[in-house]
Write a protein that holds these residues in place. Structure first.
Motif, PDB file in Angstrom:
ATOM      1  N   GLU A  84       0.823  -1.214   0.000  1.00  0.00           N
ATOM      2  CA  GLU A  84       0.000   0.000   0.000  1.00  0.00           C
ATOM      3  C   GLU A  84       0.855   1.262   0.000  1.00  0.00           C
ATOM      4  N   LYS A  87       2.127   1.750  -3.528  1.00  0.00           N
ATOM      5  CA  LYS A  87       1.062   2.305  -4.367  1.00  0.00           C
ATOM      6  C   LYS A  87       0.836   3.783  -4.068  1.00  0.00           C
ATOM      7  N   SER A  88       0.925   4.149  -2.810  1.00  0.00           N
ATOM      8  CA  SER A  88       0.728   5.542  -2.419  1.00  0.00           C
ATOM      9  C   SER A  88       1.830   6.436  -2.987  1.00  0.00           C
ATOM     10  N   LYS A  91       1.122   6.882  -6.683  1.00  0.00           N
ATOM     11  CA  LYS A  91      -0.021   7.776  -6.871  1.00  0.00           C
ATOM     12  C   LYS A  91       0.401   9.230  -6.668  1.00  0.00           C
ATOM     13  N   LYS A  92       1.121   9.482  -5.583  1.00  0.00           N
ATOM     14  CA  LYS A  92       1.542  10.848  -5.292  1.00  0.00           C
ATOM     15  C   LYS A  92       2.544  11.349  -6.336  1.00  0.00           C
ATOM     16  N   ARG A  95       0.437  12.140  -9.493  1.00  0.00           N
ATOM     17  CA  ARG A  95      -0.469  13.260  -9.272  1.00  0.00           C
ATOM     18  C   ARG A  95       0.269  14.576  -8.992  1.00  0.00           C
TER      19      ARG A  95
END
Length: 108
Positions: A84, A87-88, A91-92, A95
């Motif tokens: 997790e 994945k974070s 993502k960050k 983004r």
């Protein structure tokens, strides 16, 4: 110690010494309590408040307590924190890859 090893170590401790995990809801309440204790130390150390008599600057201990309960919640809900967190980060990165670099508030 890796995150996976930490999750395994907490699980072993719970099974050997803790009898069982507290319920998820209880652990959520305990996590909130621990975050509050961390906030108190942060306010005393970096904010405008001062330590009261008998209080100590135990920042690392309070951070570890937060991590412990978070790991408990992950273990009992089947969350792989390594996966997790990876994945974070992705993502960050996707983004926010230019957001902070282009933020004039962050430039010295």
């Amino acid at each position: 110690m890796t995150i996976k090893e930490a999750q395994e170590a907490v699980d072993r401790w719970i099974k050997e010494y803790g009898v069982r995990y507290f319920s998820e809801l209880t652990n959520m309440a305990v996590l909130t309590e621990e975050v509050g204790e961390l906030a108190r130390v942060m306010a005393r150390k970096y904010g405008d408040q001062s330590f009261k008599p008998g209080e100590k600057d135990n920042l690392g201990e309070e951070m570890a307590d937060v991590l412990w309960v978070l790991i408990c919640l992950a273990n009992q809900t089947g969350v792989d924190l390594t996966e997790e967190l990876q994945k974070s980060i992705l993502k960050k990165t996707f983004r926010d890859k230019t957001r902070h670099l282009e933020n004039p508030k962050l430039k010295a």
